[in-house]
Design an enzyme around this catalytic site. Sequence first.
Site, short mmCIF file in Angstrom:
data_model
loop_
_atom_site.label_atom_id
_atom_site.label_comp_id
_atom_site.label_asym_id
_atom_site.label_seq_id
_atom_site.Cartn_x
_atom_site.Cartn_y
_atom_site.Cartn_z
CE1 TYR A 131 -3.61 2.67 1.04
CE2 TYR A 131 -1.73 3.61 2.19
CZ TYR A 131 -3.01 3.74 1.68
OH TYR A 131 -3.68 4.93 1.79
CD GLU A 169 -5.98 4.98 -0.77
OE1 GLU A 169 -7.06 4.93 -1.40
OE2 GLU A 169 -5.91 4.94 0.47
#
Length: 396
Positions: A118, A206
Amino acid sequence: MNLHEYQGKEILNSFGVEIQRGIVAQTPAEAVEAAKKLTEETGTGWHVIKAQVHAGGRGKGGGVKLAKNLQEVEKIANDIIGMNLVTPQTSAEGKKVHQVLVAEDVYYPGENEPEEYYMSVLLNRSTGKNMIMYSTEGGMDIEQVAEETPHLIFHEEVDPATGLMPFQARRIAFNLGLSGKAFKEMTKFVSALYKAYTESDSSLFEINPVLKTSDDKIIAVDAKVTLDDNALFRHKDYAAMRDKREENAVEVEAREAGLSYVDLDGNVGCMVNGAGLAMATMDLIKQAGGEPANFLDVGGTADAERVETAFKLILKDPNVKAILVNIFGGIVRCDRVAQGIVDAYKNMGTIQVPIIVRLQGTNADKAKELIDNSGLAVQSAIEFKEAADKVQQVLA
Ligand code: GDP
Ligand code: MN
């Protein structure tokens, strides 16, 4: 302004970030053509079909599927295009899918197992610095990781004056447990990602997951990008990426009229000038036992035309049971606003809900007189408390 995954990836790629490549398709036939073209360009045999909507968690809702041949590409595209995709991030009705991204399969087998990480870049408002947040726990809900295993989320603060330093990119690759080729690729990935974030004037990038492929390439499989609206004027090409179908229709209309409107769930429409006053007015409505139905800032020039547009926008929401107008006359004179309200009311002739007007500032008394003598079903108030009590009365 939010972007679709495919648009976010285009921007990333233009700054040298490696991405899972793909082509957008509006129909199943286009999806098949896209798949053929991707096979020519990348050699991929399998494809992933990904719904393009402004919401995450698409995989969980059935909006991301793997196709092992062209028949499956057509079938899956046919299933996904036109569907109402419900994900943990949409309402219960879901979001209508108008297009899909046909992308190369990047989870192919090889020497090593593919791994998902992530990574996001955003502004840390409390330190005034940019922040790279990253974790070995990619591919899943980062909120859940934050709750259950917060020690697996790392932060790297970047001073905007110096930019990302090479040692910081290395620290990130190290903390992700990488070595060899993957380590080097990750440092390049992070630098390019940071550059994309700053130069596109974004407030969020993101990437979940960032993938380490079985042959140690580091690529962005997903992209959630939020551009800073205030900087769009210097990125005309990004501004053109706006997809109005993904936005609230009333909010789009308001923006085009130069008004700032945010749709909320309550029953009292709110017309104010200035964001601070909007906040205070929403508190006032709550105190009076109501819930704000919207946030509408008419800005500095509250003339009759703007007031009328604002009324029309507020009344598009069927939940509105009362409207509270709370205007402070600093630059704008209250009597002019009052006249605007009276004119708008008469012009529209269809307003069924009670209106409470609180005007304070220059010529407030004159404004109150105008409203009281208009013969309309508009109640005036000078004091905040008085306005609140009147809202309470009409809601009771
Ligand atoms: P999201 O669910 O909206 O976050 O969409 P993502 O783009 O993150 O995709 C969801 C999931 O689909 C990923 O976490 C992967 O597990 C899977 N996925 C994405 N691309 C591929 C691919 O090329 N091959 C395979 N097998 N799975 C993929
Ligand atoms: Mn994702």
